[in-house]
Structures are given as structure tokens and as C-alpha cells.
Design an enzyme around this catalytic site. Structure first.
Site, PDB file in Angstrom:
ATOM      1  N   GLU A  49       8.025 -11.545  10.893  1.00 25.16           N
ATOM      2  CA  GLU A  49       9.414 -11.125  11.063  1.00 25.16           C
ATOM      3  C   GLU A  49      10.239 -12.314  11.546  1.00 25.16           C
ATOM      4  OE1 GLU A  49      10.396  -7.693  10.438  1.00 25.16           O
ATOM      5  OE2 GLU A  49       8.467  -8.047   9.516  1.00 25.16           O
ATOM      6  N   ILE A  58       0.853  -1.206   0.000  1.00 23.72           N
ATOM      7  CA  ILE A  58       0.000   0.000   0.000  1.00 23.72           C
ATOM      8  C   ILE A  58       0.884   1.250   0.000  1.00 23.72           C
ATOM      9  CG2 ILE A  58      -1.881   1.213   1.153  1.00 23.72           C
ATOM     10  CD1 ILE A  58      -2.583  -1.315   2.641  1.00 23.72           C
ATOM     11  N   LYS A  88       5.776   1.069  12.210  1.00 25.91           N
ATOM     12  CA  LYS A  88       5.100   1.625  11.026  1.00 25.91           C
ATOM     13  C   LYS A  88       4.319   2.881  11.394  1.00 25.91           C
ATOM     14  CE  LYS A  88       4.902  -2.945   8.942  1.00 25.91           C
ATOM     15  NZ  LYS A  88       4.168  -4.210   8.886  1.00 25.91           N
TER      16      LYS A  88
HETATM   17  N1  HSE Z   1       6.017  -8.940   9.469  1.00 24.90           N
HETATM   18  C1  HSE Z   1       5.406  -7.874   8.740  1.00 24.90           C
HETATM   19  C2  HSE Z   1       3.910  -8.051   8.774  1.00 24.90           C
HETATM   20  C3  HSE Z   1       5.915  -7.882   7.339  1.00 24.90           C
HETATM   21  O1  HSE Z   1       3.456  -9.145   9.133  1.00 24.90           O
HETATM   22  O2  HSE Z   1       3.178  -7.119   8.486  1.00 24.90           O
HETATM   23  C4  HSE Z   1       5.539  -6.662   6.551  1.00 24.90           C
HETATM   24  O3  HSE Z   1       6.025  -5.499   7.132  1.00 24.90           O
END
Ligand code: HSE
Length: 404
Positions: free
Chosen positions: A185, A131, A200
């Protein structure tokens, strides 16, 4: 516009690095090629095969190569990433990164480094996978009408919640599957404890409001202690539980932000955001709500975002961080009242949390819950006491509820 192919030095050849290799090979108009790939261990078997001559274990083979004008950094170690990215910028190379942990921790230094060196760093892939949320916040929402950015920013936890909530699967099995599918991750606690969403959110806030807030200052709660009783409660009320990150103006000159599970009712856009998808609601004066939806995790969706940033450099696109220079930027506050559901058993929640008002309580032989109003600052201060396995916390939204 420069028609020569951009020569890329790629750091990292895991899920995302391999996908970028595939996507560049597939994109007919990609004026870019991967010239070298730096990895920790050349001999490690990988699903995507690339010419062995591309690989090196020496970062300087990429950083010292004058033909490489653009570094793509997709390694999973935030501190190593910081060294690579800052060094590449110092040498005047463009950097495209997907490393939200590194960016969220070093954003003020990265902005300063870009100003000082003139080199550009792009990172739309760091937030919400495919996105284009960063570029939109940076370019389009360039006014003070913005009231709130709120959404599901982590694909893995959303995948787990969808499988558990809608398909009755076991939490541990859903987490394993999220890892197998390449969503999680390398340390999946970042996903399920809300830290990935937090990073984020910090990046999003910088581009939404021009303000940087450090991770330690933000209340963050994940989904690892969710229990059948919470799911039952939500189902009875026809809610879903989603892990939601939000930044919201609470007055003209103040905003707040936090990451927390939330009871989401059917009228909300994010109610229908399931599996590894992400959804971001942008709310503003005059236009009410807008919604961006797309795959938030996984190699190919993330690689498509990296490619978009790489291609944007053909037009010399860069973030200008215009909003950081606005006068009258709003100030961050945790002095706001939230309404939360807190389920607990042995932990003495009534003694720990100074509720301003209690709205509902429930007691059974196995567990209890309280729904009440509490200051975000009080939650933040007591955050370490809320990590016990018998405790689960869920937000009941209060902001902008009259505007839907
Ligand atoms: N581990 C992250 C998620 C990957 O599940 O959103 C994408 O940033």
C-alpha cells in the site's frame, strides 16, 4: 445480456489503474472501454501511456457524464474514495472498487445505499487480489455449514516473511522490494501492521456470515516487530510464521475473528503459500476444508479481478447480502481462549497480560518469551501496550486442530 460496450469512468491511474487499462486493452472479449480517467495530477509521469485526452482532474467529468454507466475506483485515499463511490451510487452508476480500507469502514452504509438507490457495488478485487473469494462466499457457501474462513490475505507481508524466513534476507530490504514490485500500500504500515488483512477479513466476514464488525473491535497484530529469535524458535519447531486472518465459529451462535502472526506447521495448506500469493481455507461441516490460492497483490492480478466484476455487470450480477437477513446469525465474541507466544525484553509482559495458564517460559540475557493461554478480550483491551519494539506476539492455533 447487453451487447453495448460498458463505458467506464476510472478513478486512479496508479499500479492497479494502469494495469486495468492494460488488461482491458488485452482482453479480446472485454465488452468495456475506458472513457475517462480522473487523477489528482495529470502531469505525473506514468509507466503505462494512455491517450492524454482521457485524463481529467475534475471528478465531475466522470460523475456527470451520462455515457459512463460504471465507475472503477482504485485510488489510495479511503475518504476521497468514499465520497466518489457514494456519490456515484447515488447517481445510479455501478461501482467496482478495490478499496478495502474504504469498504471495510463504510460497509453498512454502502449496503444501505445500494438498497436505496438500486445501484450495484462490486469489490472482489478488494480482498485477495485475483482470488474470487467474495463472490464464492456470497453465492456458493450460502448455508450455515460454514465454520471458518482463515488465510493469508496480504501479499506484501507474506512476501516479506517469505524472503526473511526462506531466503535469509533483511526485513527492510524485503519491504523495499515489496514496494518496488507494486505489492505494498502507499502507506506500507497498513500491510505490515495487519490493517490491510483486517479490512479484508471484515469484508470476508460480511459475505461469509452476514455480520459486520467494525475495525476497532477486532484484535490486530502485525509483523513489524518480528526478530531473529522468533524466526529461530519457529525453525527449531519446523514451523513457518505467517500473518493470518481468521473468522471462526466457536459455537453454533457465536464467532470470533482476529489478525495475528501464527506458527504454521507443514500439514496446513497455508504453509506453502509464499511470496505475494494469498491462500484462503474455507472450513465447513460435511466438507471439512477447501482451499483457494492465487496472487493476492500486484497490478495485473488485481486488475483481472476488477475486469471480472466489470464483466459480471453485463449479466446484472450484484451482491444480495442474503446472509445479513438470515435469522439466527451468529454473534461476534472476543470471550474465547487463545494460546499465544509472546517474546519480550524490557516490556513487563507478565504484569500486562493476564494469562489463564502459562505453558512454557524462557529467559536469556537478551530476551524472554512466554507461551500461555489468554482471553482474546484481554488481548484486545491491552492492545496498545503490545506495540513496543521489544514485543512480538504469535498465535498457536487451537480451533479445529482436531479436524485436520
Ligand atoms: N497491499 C496489498 C497486499 C495489495 O499486499 O496484499 C492487495 O490488496
Amino acid at each position: 445480456m447487453n451487447n453495448d460496450k460498458i463505458q467506464i469512468g476510472l478513478f486512479g491511474f496508479g499500479t492497479v489503474g494502469q494495469s486495468l487499462y492494460t488488461v482491458i486493452g488485452r482482453a479480446r472479449n472485454a465488452h468495456a472501454e475506458i472513457r475517462r480517467i480522473a487523477v489528482r495530477d495529470k502531469s505525473k509521469p506514468r509507466a503505462v501511456e494512455a491517450d492524454p485526452a482521457l485524463f481529467t482532474e475534475n471528478p465531475d467529468d466522470l460523475l456527470d457524464d451520462p455515457e459512463i454507466s460504471l465507475i472503477v475506483e482504485v485510488i489510495d485515499n479511503a475518504e476521497a474514495a468514499w465520497h466518489i463511490v457514494s456519490e456515484a451510487l447515488r447517481r445510479g452508476k455501478t461501482v467496482v472498487s478495490g478499496n478495502k480500507a474504504m469498504i471495510a469502514r463504510h460497509l453498512p452504509e454502502l449496503v444501505e445505499l445500494q438498497r436505496r438507490t438500486g445501484a450495484a457495488l462490486l469489490y472482489d478485487a478488494s480482498s485477495c487480489g485475483s482470488i474470487p473469494v467474495i463472490r464464492n462466499l456470497e453465492e456458493y457457501y450460502d448455508n450455515d455449514l460454514l465454520l471458518e474462513v482463515k488465510g493469508i490475505l496480504n501479499g506484501s507481508s507474506n512476501y516479506i516473511l517469505s524472503r526473511v524466513f526462506d531466503h535469509g534476507e533483511e526485513y527492510a530490504a524485503a519491504l523495499r522490494r515489496a514496494q518496488e514490485l507494486g505489492f505494498a500500500e502507499s502507506d506500507p504500515s497498513n500491510d505490515i501492521e495487519g490493517r490491510d488483512s483486517l479490512y479484508k477479513l471484515i469484508i470476508i466476514t460480511m459475505h461469509a456470515l452476514g455480520v459486520y464488525v467494525a475495525p476497532e473491535e477486532i484484535f490486530t497484530y502485525g509483523i513489524s516487530t518480528i526478530h531473529e529469535s522468533d524466526i529461530r524458535y519457529a525453525r527449531e519447531k519446523r514451523f513457518k510464521i505467517k500473518l493470518v486472518a481468521q473468522v471462526a465459529k466457536v459455537a453454533d451462535d457465536r464467532f470470533t475473528m482476529f489478525v495475528m502472526p501464527e506458527f504454521v506447521d507443514k500439514s496446513k495448506y497455508i504453509y506453502s503459500v509464499d511470496d505475494e500469493y494469498n491462500g484462503v481455507v474455507i472450513r465447513g461441516e460435511c466438507y471439512d476444508r477447501q482451499f483457494m490460492f492465487g496472487k493476492g497483490a500486484g497490478g495485473l492480478p488485481t486488475a483481472s479481478s476488477l475486469l471480472s466484476d466489470i464483466m459480471a455487470r453485463r449479466y446484472d450480477y450484484r451482491y444480495e447480502y442474503k446472509k445479513t437477513r438470515f435469522r439466527g446469525r451468529p454473534e461476534y465474541t472476543t470471550d474465547v481462549l487463545l494460546r499465544v507466544y509472546v517474546r519480550y525484553a524490557d516490556t513487563d509482559i507478565p504484569a500486562i497480560l493476564p494469562f489463564r495458564e502459562i505453558r512454557e517460559t524462557y529467559t536469556s540475557p537478551d530476551y524472554r518469551y512466554i507461551i500461555g493461554d489468554i482471553r482474546l478480550a484481554d488481548l484486545l483491551e491491552r492492545r496498545p501496550l503490545l506495540s513496543a519494539p521489544d514485543v512480538f506476539l504469535c498465535n498457536i492455533p487451537l480451533f479445529f486442530t482436531d479436524k485436520d
